[in-house]
Design an enzyme around this catalytic site. Structure first.
Site, PDB file in Angstrom:
ATOM      1  N   CYS A 163       0.634  -1.148  -0.070  1.00 44.81           N
ATOM      2  CA  CYS A 163      -0.019   0.031   0.115  1.00 44.81           C
ATOM      3  C   CYS A 163       0.871   1.309  -0.044  1.00 44.81           C
ATOM      4  CB  CYS A 163      -1.025   0.101   1.213  1.00 44.81           C
ATOM      5  SG  CYS A 163      -2.163  -1.563   1.099  1.00 44.81           S
ATOM      6  N   THR A 270       2.454  -8.657   8.310  1.00 49.15           N
ATOM      7  CA  THR A 270       1.304  -7.875   8.199  1.00 49.15           C
ATOM      8  C   THR A 270       1.183  -6.616   9.264  1.00 49.15           C
ATOM      9  OG1 THR A 270       0.077  -9.433   9.372  1.00 49.15           O
ATOM     10  CG2 THR A 270       0.117  -9.573   6.994  1.00 49.15           C
ATOM     11  N   HIS A 303      -1.645   8.421   6.449  1.00 52.86           N
ATOM     12  CA  HIS A 303      -2.072   6.929   5.834  1.00 52.86           C
ATOM     13  C   HIS A 303      -3.447   6.432   6.316  1.00 52.86           C
ATOM     14  CE1 HIS A 303      -1.405   3.198   3.944  1.00 52.86           C
ATOM     15  NE2 HIS A 303      -1.409   2.453   4.998  1.00 52.86           N
ATOM     16  N   THR A 307      -7.523   0.774  10.696  1.00 53.69           N
ATOM     17  CA  THR A 307      -7.346  -0.231  11.364  1.00 53.69           C
ATOM     18  C   THR A 307      -6.711   0.099  12.745  1.00 53.69           C
ATOM     19  OG1 THR A 307      -5.165  -0.633  10.443  1.00 53.69           O
ATOM     20  CG2 THR A 307      -6.729  -1.681   9.127  1.00 53.69           C
ATOM     21  N   GLU A 314       0.542   5.039  13.730  1.00 50.67           N
ATOM     22  CA  GLU A 314       0.906   6.207  12.978  1.00 50.67           C
ATOM     23  C   GLU A 314       0.730   7.570  13.884  1.00 50.67           C
ATOM     24  OE1 GLU A 314      -0.057   8.561   8.782  1.00 50.67           O
ATOM     25  OE2 GLU A 314      -1.478   6.989   9.391  1.00 50.67           O
ATOM     26  N   LYS A 332      -8.630   8.542   3.376  1.00 51.62           N
ATOM     27  CA  LYS A 332      -9.266   7.223   3.225  1.00 51.62           C
ATOM     28  C   LYS A 332     -10.623   7.273   3.873  1.00 51.62           C
ATOM     29  CE  LYS A 332      -5.172   4.655   2.525  1.00 51.62           C
ATOM     30  NZ  LYS A 332      -3.935   5.618   2.798  1.00 51.62           N
ATOM     31  N   HIS A 337      -9.738   2.668   0.846  1.00 50.88           N
ATOM     32  CA  HIS A 337      -8.217   2.350   0.759  1.00 50.88           C
ATOM     33  C   HIS A 337      -7.913   1.707  -0.713  1.00 50.88           C
ATOM     34  CE1 HIS A 337      -4.196   1.465   1.475  1.00 50.88           C
ATOM     35  NE2 HIS A 337      -4.275   0.656   2.410  1.00 50.88           N
ATOM     36  N   PHE A 397       1.871  -3.778   3.839  1.00 51.53           N
ATOM     37  CA  PHE A 397       2.197  -5.158   4.363  1.00 51.53           C
ATOM     38  C   PHE A 397       3.652  -5.457   3.927  1.00 51.53           C
ATOM     39  CE2 PHE A 397      -2.196  -7.244   4.429  1.00 51.53           C
ATOM     40  CZ  PHE A 397      -2.424  -6.416   5.284  1.00 51.53           C
TER      41      PHE A 397
END
Length: 409
Positions: A163, A270, A303, A307, A314, A332, A337, A397
């Site tokens: 990503c 991940t 970003h 999640t 972040e 987003k 996304h 990831f």
């Protein structure tokens, strides 16, 4: 590290869930309404909604024969590339194609094509497998299509950093320009997460929001009640030129790519490093590359995937690097996304925000998570800003991190 020359962005092309083209996308960003909606393509799946590009007619835009042989992400990439080159006032029929490079970020491809072809494999109908099965699976094909369409004979590269791919492609395109390897770089990212395989795969990981009854409220970056991201799609393409050469030809400049930083978490395949050490390294590297300090940054396009772990890491990083707490937005929440395309889309959004001196608001941010409590999150409505520099972050990831420092024209 001493600052390297900034590179001018002379063209922008956008195909996003908010619309196709700069005007439609900017209007959608200011409207602040999420594009997420139930999608008939995903009917019957545990997560049956996404942020799809509206009214995208590839046959009309590209011609039926070309559209037929391209996957949706490649269709979008080609449309956005044509937009960007036209926006830059350049004509592929007259430029020196040997001095034009293409760098495209793609996280994954052909998932919709996989859905169809694997049914043929499962039924042992090998004679029904498409002869385009292999070409449509290759991650470099969209970059190749752009090169051929634009008669760009210089380096044609595909970048896959999950990503972070779109942002990485912009940084590498800048490097090609500054190294003298090309005079024009057509860069960006494209991907479509709008497929049954992608939805099921991310759903099984527990990565997607499950708000099937209220999709427009599902993408909630930095919100205490977030439960995962929303799949999106699109393409963002930028035309880069050395700033002095852009000025010499009288080009309209949208802004500049002033700094780029990349890093690896080296933590987990991940899960992000909870302390955000890798993302901090990329961000500080981008600042140093631009010859700036943290206090020079006037706003951040985060970003912000919505999640649990990603937003927390972040937020912690941004709090450490930017103690002056510049305004932070997470677009987003509006677009979902777009995976490998997201970094390029958000770089373009950031340039538009700098040009208009307005930062779009983060949607669905009703109750700020405690971990993000120190951030100055832009909510409810767009915010006017005056500072001429901004940061756009992209993480993926594999612990892939990229950060771009962008400045106004």
């Amino acid at each position: 590290m001493s600052a390297r020359p900034a590179v001018a962005v002379t063209g922008l092309g956008l195909v996003s869930p908010l619309g196709t083209g700069l005007d439609a996308t900017w209007a959608g960003l200011l409207a602040g309404v999420s594009a997420a909606a139930t999608d008939s393509l995903l009917e019957g799946l545990p997560v049956d909604f996404c942020c799809a590009v509206p009214d995208f007619d590839a046959d009309a835009l590209l011609g039926r024969a070309l559209a037929w042989r391209l996957e949706p992400y490649a269709q979008m990439a080609l449309v956005a590339a044509r937009q960007a080159v036209a926006d830059a006032g350049l004509d592929p029929a007259s430029w020196d194609g040997a001095r034009v490079a293409v760098v495209l970020g793609v996280g994954g491809t052909s998932t919709r094509h996989f859905d169809k072809q694997f049914k043929q494999f499962a039924a042992e109908r090998h004679d029904r497998v498409s002869p385009l099965f292999i070409p449509r699976c290759l991650t470099n094909l969209a970059a190749g299509e752009i090169s051929g369409d634009l008669r760009a004979f210089g380096p044609s590269l595909s970048v896959s950093t999950a990503c972070a791919s779109g942002a990485t492609a912009i940084g590498l395109g800048r490097d090609l320009l500054l190294s003298g390897s090309c005079d024009i770089a057509v860069v960006g990212g494209a991907e479509s997460g709008r497929s049954r395989a992608t939805s099921v795969g991310f759903s099984r990981m527990g990565a997607l929001s499950t708000r099937v009854g209220a999709p427009a409220e599902a993408s909630r970056p930095f919100d205490a009640d977030r439960d995962g991201f929303v799949l999106g799609e699109g393409a963002g393409i930028l035309v880069l030129e050395r700033a002095d050469e852009a000025r010499a030809r009288g080009a309209r400049v949208h802004g500049h790519v002033a700094g780029f930083g990349a890093s690896a978490d080296a933590y987990h395949f991940t899960t992000p490093d909870p302390e955000g050490r890798g993302t901090e390294l990329a961000t500080r590297t981008a600042l140093a590359d631009a010859g700036m300090t943290a206090s020079d940054i006037g706003h951040v396009n985060a970003h912000g995937t919505a999640t649990q772990l990603g937003d927390e890491a972040e937020a912690a990083m941004l709090g450490r690097v930017f103690p002056h707490a510049p305004p932070v937005t997470a677009t987003k929440s509006l677009t979902g996304h777009a995976l490998g395309a997201s970094g390029a889309l958000e770089a373009a959004f950031t340039l538009l925000a700098l040009a208009h001196r307005r930062v779009p608001a983060t949607a669905n941010l009703d109750r700020v998570d405690a971990a993000a409590g120190e951030l100055d999150l832009v909510v409810d409505k767009p915010r006017d800003v005056t500072a001429g520099a901004a940061l756009s972050t992209s993480f993926g990831f594999g612990g892939q991190n990229a950060a771009l420092v962008l400045t106004a024209a």
